[in-house]
Design a protein around this motif. Structure first.
Motif, PDB file in Angstrom:
ATOM      1  N   THR A   1       0.996  -1.250  -0.016  1.00 36.27           N
ATOM      2  CA  THR A   1       0.144  -0.089  -0.077  1.00 36.27           C
ATOM      3  C   THR A   1       0.934   1.206   0.072  1.00 36.27           C
TER       4      THR A   1
ATOM      5  N   ALA B   1       2.452   1.748  -3.201  1.00 39.24           N
ATOM      6  CA  ALA B   1       1.559   2.424  -4.136  1.00 39.24           C
ATOM      7  C   ALA B   1       1.202   3.852  -4.120  1.00 39.24           C
TER       8      ALA B   1
ATOM      9  N   GLN C   1       4.580   5.662  -5.182  1.00 35.74           N
ATOM     10  CA  GLN C   1       4.615   5.822  -6.777  1.00 35.74           C
ATOM     11  C   GLN C   1       3.985   7.018  -7.236  1.00 35.74           C
ATOM     12  N   ASP C   2       2.794   7.165  -6.803  1.00 27.17           N
ATOM     13  CA  ASP C   2       2.163   8.580  -7.172  1.00 27.17           C
ATOM     14  C   ASP C   2       2.788   9.853  -6.735  1.00 27.17           C
TER      15      ASP C   2
END
Length: 101
Positions: free
Chosen positions: A89, A92, A95-96
């Motif tokens: 989580t 992810a 990454q943004d």
């Protein structure tokens, strides 16, 4: 450097020669006793026939027990799964954020 000992051990009536550091001899012998006991239990249950299958079932039993060891009232394997999910989580989400820099 530790000395390596050659030990003759018996598991399910079969003799094996194994090598281990001298300071680990007692631990190895305890592991042999545990394995021999578990394999005898499995064979005596009558559900598994064949030494190789008995050995595999014993290994699976030990692996399962290891993964479900409870230390201090919690299941280590469950916590490992939760940590892996949290890491995924976070990865992810990060990454943004990487696109901002």
């Amino acid at each position: 450097m530790s000395d390596i000992k050659q030990l003759d051990v018996t598991i399910m009536g079969r003799e094996f020669r194994v090598a281990c550091p001298a300071e680990e001899e007692e631990t190895l012998l305890e592991a042999v006793r545990m394995l021999d006991t578990k394999m005898h239990e499995i064979r005596e249950s009558g559900k598994v026939i064949g030494i190789e299958k008995v050995a595999i079932m014993a290994a699976l039993n030990f692996a399962h027990e290891y993964l479900h060891v409870e230390a201090g009232g919690f299941d280590i394997a469950a916590y490992q799964r939760r940590i892996n999910l949290m890491n995924a989580t976070l990865d992810a989400a990060l990454q943004d954020q990487a696109e901002l820099f």
